[in-house]
Design a protein around this motif. Structure first.
Motif, PDB file in Angstrom:
ATOM      1  N   ARG A   1       0.659  -1.174   0.023  1.00 56.98           N
ATOM      2  CA  ARG A   1      -0.079   0.061   0.117  1.00 56.98           C
ATOM      3  C   ARG A   1       0.779   1.301  -0.096  1.00 56.98           C
ATOM      4  NH1 ARG A   1      -4.004  -1.099   5.131  1.00 56.98           N
ATOM      5  NH2 ARG A   1      -2.136  -2.540   5.695  1.00 56.98           N
ATOM      6  N   PRO A   2       1.132   1.768  -1.160  1.00 55.32           N
ATOM      7  CA  PRO A   2       1.721   3.506  -0.960  1.00 55.32           C
ATOM      8  C   PRO A   2       0.876   4.186  -0.374  1.00 55.32           C
ATOM      9  CG  PRO A   2       1.327   2.322  -3.236  1.00 55.32           C
ATOM     10  CD  PRO A   2       0.599   1.725  -2.442  1.00 55.32           C
ATOM     11  N   PHE A   3       1.496   5.161   0.190  1.00 55.32           N
ATOM     12  CA  PHE A   3       0.752   6.203   1.090  1.00 55.32           C
ATOM     13  C   PHE A   3       1.611   7.501   0.978  1.00 55.32           C
ATOM     14  CE2 PHE A   3       3.800   4.005   4.180  1.00 55.32           C
ATOM     15  CZ  PHE A   3       4.132   5.413   4.650  1.00 55.32           C
ATOM     16  N   THR A   4       0.773   8.469   1.461  1.00 56.01           N
ATOM     17  CA  THR A   4       1.713   9.988   1.670  1.00 56.01           C
ATOM     18  C   THR A   4       0.866  10.271   3.258  1.00 56.01           C
ATOM     19  OG1 THR A   4      -0.727  11.010   1.001  1.00 56.01           O
ATOM     20  CG2 THR A   4       1.116  10.652  -0.669  1.00 56.01           C
ATOM     21  N   LEU A   5       2.149  10.886   3.903  1.00 60.63           N
ATOM     22  CA  LEU A   5       2.040  11.425   5.284  1.00 60.63           C
ATOM     23  C   LEU A   5       2.332  12.712   5.148  1.00 60.63           C
ATOM     24  CD1 LEU A   5       1.091  10.653   8.281  1.00 60.63           C
ATOM     25  CD2 LEU A   5       3.584   9.852   8.355  1.00 60.63           C
ATOM     26  N   GLY A   6       1.407  13.742   5.201  1.00 62.35           N
ATOM     27  CA  GLY A   6       2.068  15.222   5.330  1.00 62.35           C
ATOM     28  C   GLY A   6       2.622  15.502   4.048  1.00 62.35           C
ATOM     29  N   GLY A   7       2.592  15.009   2.929  1.00 68.68           N
ATOM     30  CA  GLY A   7       2.957  15.152   1.704  1.00 68.68           C
ATOM     31  C   GLY A   7       4.113  14.216   1.394  1.00 68.68           C
ATOM     32  N   ILE A   8       4.617  13.456   2.337  1.00 67.77           N
ATOM     33  CA  ILE A   8       5.996  12.598   2.371  1.00 67.77           C
ATOM     34  C   ILE A   8       5.352  11.264   1.666  1.00 67.77           C
ATOM     35  CG2 ILE A   8       7.645  11.661   3.364  1.00 67.77           C
ATOM     36  CD1 ILE A   8       7.465  13.502   5.604  1.00 67.77           C
ATOM     37  N   PRO A   9       5.986  10.745   0.509  1.00 65.00           N
ATOM     38  CA  PRO A   9       5.457   9.471   0.224  1.00 65.00           C
ATOM     39  C   PRO A   9       5.951   8.281   0.916  1.00 65.00           C
ATOM     40  CG  PRO A   9       6.973  10.310  -1.459  1.00 65.00           C
ATOM     41  CD  PRO A   9       6.927  11.251  -0.451  1.00 65.00           C
ATOM     42  N   GLY A  10       5.307   7.330   0.721  1.00 64.61           N
ATOM     43  CA  GLY A  10       6.003   5.993   1.379  1.00 64.61           C
ATOM     44  C   GLY A  10       5.277   4.799   0.978  1.00 64.61           C
ATOM     45  N   PHE A  11       5.727   3.709   1.633  1.00 64.99           N
ATOM     46  CA  PHE A  11       5.174   2.087   1.367  1.00 64.99           C
ATOM     47  C   PHE A  11       4.914   1.526   2.403  1.00 64.99           C
ATOM     48  CE2 PHE A  11       7.037   3.198  -2.761  1.00 64.99           C
ATOM     49  CZ  PHE A  11       6.154   2.698  -3.721  1.00 64.99           C
ATOM     50  N   LEU A  12       3.914   0.854   2.460  1.00 66.60           N
ATOM     51  CA  LEU A  12       3.580  -0.336   3.703  1.00 66.60           C
ATOM     52  C   LEU A  12       3.598  -1.470   3.131  1.00 66.60           C
ATOM     53  CD1 LEU A  12       3.030  -1.215   6.868  1.00 66.60           C
ATOM     54  CD2 LEU A  12       0.693  -0.347   6.188  1.00 66.60           C
ATOM     55  N   TRP A  13       4.115  -2.438   3.422  1.00 62.23           N
ATOM     56  CA  TRP A  13       4.115  -3.933   3.108  1.00 62.23           C
ATOM     57  C   TRP A  13       3.686  -5.004   4.380  1.00 62.23           C
ATOM     58  CZ3 TRP A  13       8.394  -1.160   1.449  1.00 62.23           C
ATOM     59  CH2 TRP A  13       8.586  -1.017   0.514  1.00 62.23           C
ATOM     60  N   THR A  14       2.517  -5.719   4.284  1.00 60.36           N
ATOM     61  CA  THR A  14       1.918  -6.346   5.342  1.00 60.36           C
ATOM     62  C   THR A  14       1.724  -7.770   4.733  1.00 60.36           C
ATOM     63  OG1 THR A  14      -0.265  -5.490   4.795  1.00 60.36           O
ATOM     64  CG2 THR A  14       0.999  -4.431   6.735  1.00 60.36           C
ATOM     65  N   PRO A  15       1.986  -8.834   5.713  1.00 65.72           N
ATOM     66  CA  PRO A  15       1.394 -10.072   5.310  1.00 65.72           C
ATOM     67  C   PRO A  15       0.028 -10.018   5.179  1.00 65.72           C
ATOM     68  CG  PRO A  15       2.848 -10.278   7.205  1.00 65.72           C
ATOM     69  CD  PRO A  15       2.579  -8.948   6.935  1.00 65.72           C
ATOM     70  N   VAL A  16      -0.551 -10.822   4.326  1.00 61.92           N
ATOM     71  CA  VAL A  16      -1.992 -10.516   3.892  1.00 61.92           C
ATOM     72  C   VAL A  16      -2.679 -11.151   5.055  1.00 61.92           C
ATOM     73  CG1 VAL A  16      -1.797 -10.916   1.272  1.00 61.92           C
ATOM     74  CG2 VAL A  16      -2.036 -12.922   2.683  1.00 61.92           C
ATOM     75  N   SER A  17      -2.188 -11.953   5.832  1.00 57.96           N
ATOM     76  CA  SER A  17      -2.736 -12.607   7.005  1.00 57.96           C
ATOM     77  C   SER A  17      -2.828 -11.596   8.184  1.00 57.96           C
ATOM     78  CB  SER A  17      -1.912 -13.845   7.458  1.00 57.96           C
ATOM     79  OG  SER A  17      -0.740 -13.328   7.825  1.00 57.96           O
ATOM     80  N   ALA A  18      -2.162 -10.667   8.152  1.00 58.77           N
ATOM     81  CA  ALA A  18      -2.193  -9.289   9.292  1.00 58.77           C
ATOM     82  C   ALA A  18      -3.659  -8.867   9.483  1.00 58.77           C
ATOM     83  CB  ALA A  18      -1.368  -8.244   8.934  1.00 58.77           C
ATOM     84  N   SER A  19      -4.067  -8.809  10.535  1.00 59.09           N
ATOM     85  CA  SER A  19      -5.369  -8.097  10.888  1.00 59.09           C
ATOM     86  C   SER A  19      -5.428  -7.458  12.274  1.00 59.09           C
ATOM     87  CB  SER A  19      -6.316  -9.161  10.700  1.00 59.09           C
ATOM     88  OG  SER A  19      -6.350 -10.333  11.836  1.00 59.09           O
ATOM     89  N   ALA A  20      -6.595  -7.022  12.840  1.00 56.67           N
ATOM     90  CA  ALA A  20      -6.806  -6.431  14.128  1.00 56.67           C
ATOM     91  C   ALA A  20      -6.831  -7.415  15.056  1.00 56.67           C
ATOM     92  CB  ALA A  20      -8.050  -5.742  14.125  1.00 56.67           C
ATOM     93  N   ALA A  21      -7.113  -8.625  14.682  1.00 58.07           N
ATOM     94  CA  ALA A  21      -7.259  -9.872  15.560  1.00 58.07           C
ATOM     95  C   ALA A  21      -5.756 -10.502  15.526  1.00 58.07           C
ATOM     96  CB  ALA A  21      -8.238 -10.933  14.936  1.00 58.07           C
ATOM     97  N   ALA A  22      -4.889 -10.360  14.363  1.00 58.15           N
ATOM     98  CA  ALA A  22      -3.547 -10.749  14.499  1.00 58.15           C
ATOM     99  C   ALA A  22      -2.422  -9.737  13.993  1.00 58.15           C
ATOM    100  CB  ALA A  22      -3.552 -12.100  13.520  1.00 58.15           C
ATOM    101  N   PRO A  23      -2.090  -8.663  14.949  1.00 60.08           N
ATOM    102  CA  PRO A  23      -1.541  -7.620  14.272  1.00 60.08           C
ATOM    103  C   PRO A  23      -0.072  -8.284  14.110  1.00 60.08           C
ATOM    104  CG  PRO A  23      -1.970  -7.234  16.681  1.00 60.08           C
ATOM    105  CD  PRO A  23      -2.865  -8.357  15.982  1.00 60.08           C
ATOM    106  N   VAL A  24       1.054  -7.686  13.524  1.00 62.72           N
ATOM    107  CA  VAL A  24       2.166  -8.161  13.121  1.00 62.72           C
ATOM    108  C   VAL A  24       3.172  -7.089  13.525  1.00 62.72           C
ATOM    109  CG1 VAL A  24       1.633  -9.767  11.296  1.00 62.72           C
ATOM    110  CG2 VAL A  24       1.875  -7.382  10.770  1.00 62.72           C
ATOM    111  N   PRO A  25       4.460  -7.587  13.998  1.00 66.00           N
ATOM    112  CA  PRO A  25       5.503  -6.485  14.017  1.00 66.00           C
ATOM    113  C   PRO A  25       5.991  -5.841  12.990  1.00 66.00           C
ATOM    114  CG  PRO A  25       6.142  -8.802  15.245  1.00 66.00           C
ATOM    115  CD  PRO A  25       4.658  -8.971  14.329  1.00 66.00           C
ATOM    116  N   LEU A  26       6.542  -4.487  13.330  1.00 63.17           N
ATOM    117  CA  LEU A  26       6.959  -3.786  12.303  1.00 63.17           C
ATOM    118  C   LEU A  26       8.179  -3.520  12.198  1.00 63.17           C
ATOM    119  CD1 LEU A  26       6.057  -1.408  10.381  1.00 63.17           C
ATOM    120  CD2 LEU A  26       5.964  -0.028  12.038  1.00 63.17           C
ATOM    121  N   ILE A  27       8.926  -3.506  10.917  1.00 61.10           N
ATOM    122  CA  ILE A  27      10.147  -2.974  10.839  1.00 61.10           C
ATOM    123  C   ILE A  27      10.185  -1.932   9.677  1.00 61.10           C
ATOM    124  CG2 ILE A  27      12.729  -3.768   9.546  1.00 61.10           C
ATOM    125  CD1 ILE A  27      11.748  -6.579   9.989  1.00 61.10           C
TER     126      ILE A  27
END
Length: 246
Positions: free
Chosen positions: A16-42
């Motif tokens: 998922r590409p995103f912008t935050l205050g005009g700054i572009p970025g990307f977030l990659w997550t395992p498709v299994s990640a969910s509110a019930a099973a959140p994953v650690p972040l690098i």
């Protein structure tokens, strides 16, 4: 944080590409990640070349991290990619290239002009990105930092208590102030060093490793130039993350 699109890279990774205050970025997550099973972040910090240029390298690391059960995220560094240019930093980069091409030592003045403004501007942006990322239900702690500008990694390891471990790609373009900050770093570290890096002062890199205040720190040195990091070095870094994020 505003997501601009979403796509599955395969059956296991959501990009998922995103912008935050005009700054572009990307977030990659395992498709299994969910509110019930959140994953650690690098936090996957890029080299200062622009996200478009280094995207293939980043997405490969994101895929590997997703396979290990981690989300990864990155943002564009100040003055890079499509962000407004920094003329002073570009002049410092030109001074650096001329010194290296002429075989002259790179002075502290060049390093300070090139690195310090970047770190001072980027560190608050990465902390803001971390705020937004951890607000997502599918992303949880712990948090680690990986790669990029080593002086930025040092700064974040000192000022951001939510970062619990870091993999750093060592280089010698660290201001003297960065060595002082390194003594305040206490989180576990896994440091990668290319022994024959043509753009790196090996002695300075070793001195920096010695300066780190962490009681758990490992130096993983390999023969070869800057872009020749062997695959097994990446595997060792992955094991480090698994040990400290799960």
């Amino acid at each position: 944080m505003r997501f601009t699109s979403a796509r599955r890279l395969d059956d296991t990774v959501l990009e998922r590409p995103f912008t935050l205050g005009g700054i572009p970025g990307f977030l990659w997550t395992p498709v299994s990640a969910s509110a019930a099973a959140p994953v650690p972040l690098i936090l996957l910090s890029p080299p200062p070349l622009g996200l478009r240029r280094v995207y293939p390298r980043l997405v490969e690391r994101a895929r590997e991290s997703a396979a290990d059960g981690f989300a990864t995220a990155t943002i564009e560094l100040p003055g890079k990619g499509d962000r407004p240019r920094w003329p002073a930093a570009e002049r410092a980069a030109a001074d650096l290239r001329r010194a290296m091409e002429a075989g002259r030592p790179v002075g502290d003045g060049i390093i300070d002009a090139l690195v310090l403004p970047l770190v001072d501007a980027a560190a608050p942006e990465w902390r803001a990105a971390l705020d937004a990322l951890l607000a997502l239900p599918e992303v949880g702690g712990p948090v680690a930092y990986s790669g990029g500008v080593i002086a930025l990694g040092i700064r974040l390891a000192v000022v951001e208590p939510r970062i619990s471990a870091a993999v750093l790609f060592t280089g010698s373009l660290v201001p003297r102030a960065g060595f002082e900050e390194a003594r305040r770093v206490t989180i576990p570290l896994h440091v990668l060093l290319q022994w024959d890096d043509e753009g790196n002062d090996r002695r300075a890199a070793l001195d920096l490793f010695d300066a780190f205040g962490s009681s758990e720190k490992t130096l993983h040195a390999n023969m070869g130039g800057h872009t020749g990091v062997p695959h097994f070095a990446g595997e060792a870094a992955a094991r480090f993350f698994t040990r400290h994020l799960k």
